[in-house]
Every structure is written in structure tokens, then in C-alpha cells.
Design a protein around this motif. Sequence first.
Motif, PDB file in Angstrom:
ATOM      1  N   ASN A  48      -9.833 -52.875  22.111  1.00 26.35           N
ATOM      2  CA  ASN A  48      -8.602 -53.654  21.986  1.00 26.35           C
ATOM      3  C   ASN A  48      -7.788 -53.303  20.748  1.00 26.35           C
ATOM      4  O   ASN A  48      -6.720 -53.853  20.538  1.00 26.35           O
ATOM      5  CB  ASN A  48      -8.925 -55.149  21.989  1.00 26.35           C
ATOM      6  N   LYS A  69      -9.209 -58.191  26.590  1.00 25.28           N
ATOM      7  CA  LYS A  69      -9.049 -59.234  25.562  1.00 25.28           C
ATOM      8  C   LYS A  69      -9.689 -60.545  26.009  1.00 25.28           C
ATOM      9  O   LYS A  69     -10.293 -61.260  25.199  1.00 25.28           O
ATOM     10  CB  LYS A  69      -7.581 -59.414  25.209  1.00 25.28           C
ATOM     11  N   GLN A  72     -13.363 -60.169  25.487  1.00 27.76           N
ATOM     12  CA  GLN A  72     -13.677 -60.274  24.068  1.00 27.76           C
ATOM     13  C   GLN A  72     -13.736 -61.745  23.653  1.00 27.76           C
ATOM     14  O   GLN A  72     -14.658 -62.167  22.944  1.00 27.76           O
ATOM     15  CB  GLN A  72     -12.640 -59.521  23.231  1.00 27.76           C
TER      16      GLN A  72
END
Length: 98
Positions: A48, A69, A72
Motif C-alpha cells: 500500500n 487497504k 490491512q
Amino acid sequence: MNKTEKLINEKWNAIAIASKTFGEVRSDLFDNVALALSRIEGKLVFLNSDDTLDGKPRISDEFSQGVSKDLQTEVNQTRKELDKIFVKLTEGRDSLSN
């Protein structure tokens, strides 16, 4: 050994076994789950981030960027929940000796 002494010894043996189990579970969770989540999170942070050569995102597709994302964030939240479990295990183990 009388019956009372035998019961007391059995109680302390059970406490020792439970305490050992708490420690083993905590250790297994750390070795097999926490470390894996940390590695995954590190790889997602890398994916990212921007490429150092051209400053552009490493993942060029917007949908893939969003998915990465989101992953994450989910991994980070999972690690936080796992940390709470570690605290509960430690508190549970410590309460056995009180």
C-alpha cells in the motif's frame, strides 16, 4: 496423608496444570497467529506504499488498492483483538495463584 491434605494437593496440581495450559496457549497464539499477522500486515503496508522510484502507488488498480487497504485494516484490527486475548489469558493465569 489425610483427606484434607490430599484435596489441597489436588487443588494445587490442578492450578499448576491450568497455569501451564494458559502459558502454552498464549505461546502458541503468539508463535502461530500473532507473528503470521505481523508478517501479513508488513507485506500489506509495503504493497500500500508508494514506489520509491516513481512515487506512484505499487498497486495501480483502484479496486485492488481498496481491497488491499481494507485487508490491512482488518489485519490490524485482528491483531488488536488478539492482544486483548493475550491480556485475558495473562489475567486468567495470574488469578489462579491469588
